[in-house]
Design an enzyme around this catalytic site. Structure first.
Site, mmCIF file in Angstrom:
data_model
loop_
_atom_site.group_PDB
_atom_site.id
_atom_site.type_symbol
_atom_site.label_atom_id
_atom_site.label_comp_id
_atom_site.label_asym_id
_atom_site.label_seq_id
_atom_site.Cartn_x
_atom_site.Cartn_y
_atom_site.Cartn_z
ATOM 1 N N LYS A 14 0.829 -1.223 0.000
ATOM 2 C CA LYS A 14 0.000 0.000 0.000
ATOM 3 C C LYS A 14 0.861 1.272 0.000
ATOM 4 C CE LYS A 14 -2.362 -0.849 3.799
ATOM 5 N NZ LYS A 14 -1.786 -2.124 4.254
ATOM 6 N N ARG A 89 -9.683 0.636 9.160
ATOM 7 C CA ARG A 89 -9.209 -0.711 9.479
ATOM 8 C C ARG A 89 -10.265 -1.530 10.218
ATOM 9 N NH1 ARG A 89 -3.359 0.336 9.075
ATOM 10 N NH2 ARG A 89 -2.161 -1.539 9.475
ATOM 11 N N ARG A 128 11.429 -6.203 4.998
ATOM 12 C CA ARG A 128 11.298 -4.767 5.255
ATOM 13 C C ARG A 128 11.881 -4.430 6.637
ATOM 14 N NH1 ARG A 128 5.424 -2.082 4.768
ATOM 15 N NH2 ARG A 128 5.147 -2.792 6.904
ATOM 16 N N ARG A 134 11.870 -1.293 11.514
ATOM 17 C CA ARG A 134 10.550 -1.079 12.134
ATOM 18 C C ARG A 134 10.261 -2.190 13.126
ATOM 19 N NH1 ARG A 134 5.400 0.124 8.287
ATOM 20 N NH2 ARG A 134 4.319 -0.936 9.978
ATOM 21 N N ARG A 146 -0.530 -9.242 13.503
ATOM 22 C CA ARG A 146 -1.083 -8.162 12.671
ATOM 23 C C ARG A 146 -1.938 -8.748 11.545
ATOM 24 N NH1 ARG A 146 4.197 -5.420 10.937
ATOM 25 N NH2 ARG A 146 2.938 -3.951 9.772
HETATM 26 P P1 AMP Z 1 0.720 0.421 9.041
HETATM 27 O O1 AMP Z 1 1.941 1.210 8.772
HETATM 28 O O2 AMP Z 1 -0.484 0.901 8.299
HETATM 29 O O3 AMP Z 1 0.951 -1.067 8.879
HETATM 30 O O4 AMP Z 1 0.365 0.637 10.584
HETATM 31 C C1 AMP Z 1 1.275 0.281 11.620
HETATM 32 C C2 AMP Z 1 0.514 0.168 12.930
HETATM 33 O O5 AMP Z 1 -0.090 1.430 13.249
HETATM 34 C C3 AMP Z 1 -0.633 -0.833 12.938
HETATM 35 O O6 AMP Z 1 -0.211 -2.156 13.207
HETATM 36 C C4 AMP Z 1 -1.504 -0.267 14.065
HETATM 37 O O7 AMP Z 1 -0.962 -0.579 15.341
HETATM 38 C C5 AMP Z 1 -1.355 1.231 13.848
HETATM 39 N N1 AMP Z 1 -2.405 1.732 12.921
HETATM 40 C C6 AMP Z 1 -2.226 2.247 11.676
HETATM 41 N N2 AMP Z 1 -3.405 2.608 11.125
HETATM 42 C C7 AMP Z 1 -4.356 2.307 12.038
HETATM 43 C C8 AMP Z 1 -5.765 2.404 12.064
HETATM 44 N N3 AMP Z 1 -6.455 2.890 11.009
HETATM 45 N N4 AMP Z 1 -6.415 2.012 13.191
HETATM 46 C C9 AMP Z 1 -5.741 1.533 14.252
HETATM 47 N N5 AMP Z 1 -4.422 1.382 14.292
HETATM 48 C C10 AMP Z 1 -3.707 1.758 13.198
#
Ligand code: AMP
Length: 197
Positions: A14, A89, A128, A134, A146
């Site tokens: 994404k 989400r 990654r 990260r 996740r």
């Molecule tokens: P991402 O970079 O989108 O994979 O997000 C990394 C982490 O941020 C996720 O595993 C969640 O802990 C948190 N996170 C990101 N977007 C959301 C969301 N829309 N709702 C809740 N937690 C989020």
């Protein structure tokens, strides 16, 4: 305006595709994950709170996430549209987004869902993690958590938009260029169709 939701599990590409689409269509990029990481790197209270969930592979509570995005949407410019990356989400977030957009008289053009096999996702995330460091990409157990959260809480969001005839699946297993090309074809098609009718 082109108002997109880029959808898919962690590691589906994404962020990579969003960056390219943002450049091509000159639209805003709203990634809630990036927003949390920004807060974290600035040592804010919100960043600390988010970290406690991110490190466990859990979702940050809806209230916090929605109000952060709302603020960003209200302060940012999105003259030609936007890409939401990592939001919504779950169904509560999807409903909150509906309300937010309605207030501004905006509509989602399409939800584009990147489809990638689970084993491929795990490999991509571990790789990654090696490069980016990260925390949530380094540990396989957290990665699996996740993906589980994605299956249980996030996949219903696809159906929510499918019922509105807005959801489209895209093969996310090809090269970055191939996937980008496919996404652009779909966006151009949706946009033209919306424009004509
Ligand atoms: P991402 O970079 O989108 O994979 O997000 C990394 C982490 O941020 C996720 O595993 C969640 O802990 C948190 N996170 C990101 N977007 C959301 C969301 N829309 N709702 C809740 N937690 C989020």
């Amino acid at each position: 305006m082109i108002n997109l939701i880029l959808f898919g599990p962690p590691g589906s590409g994404k962020g990579t595709q969003a960056q390219r689409l943002v450049e091509k269509y000159d639209i805003a990029h709203w990634s809630t994950g990036d927003m949390f990481r920004f807060e974290l790197s600035n040592h804010t209270e919100l960043g600390q709170l988010a970290k406690s969930y991110m490190d466990k592979g859990q979702l940050v509570p809806d209230e916090v996430t929605i109000s952060m995005l709302k603020k960003r949407m209200e302060s940012g410019k999105a003259t030609n549209g936007f890409i939401l990356d990592g939001f919504p989400r779950n169904i509560v977030q999807a409903q909150a987004l509906d309300a937010l957009l309605e207030e501004k008289n905006l509509k989602i053009t399409a939800l584009l869902s990147l489809e990638v096999d689970e084993e491929e996702l795990i490999n991509r995330l571990l790789n990654r993690g090696k490069v980016s460091g990260r925390a949530d990409d380094i540990n396989e157990e957290i990665i699996r958590r996740r993906l589980q959260v994605y299956k249980e809480e996030t996949t219903p969001v696809y159906n929510y938009y499918a019922e509105k005839q807005l959801a489209v699946q895209v093969n996310g297993m090809g090269t970055i260029d191939e996937i980008f090309e496919e996404l652009c074809l779909l966006i151009d098609d949706r946009y033209t169709t919306q424009f004509v009718y």
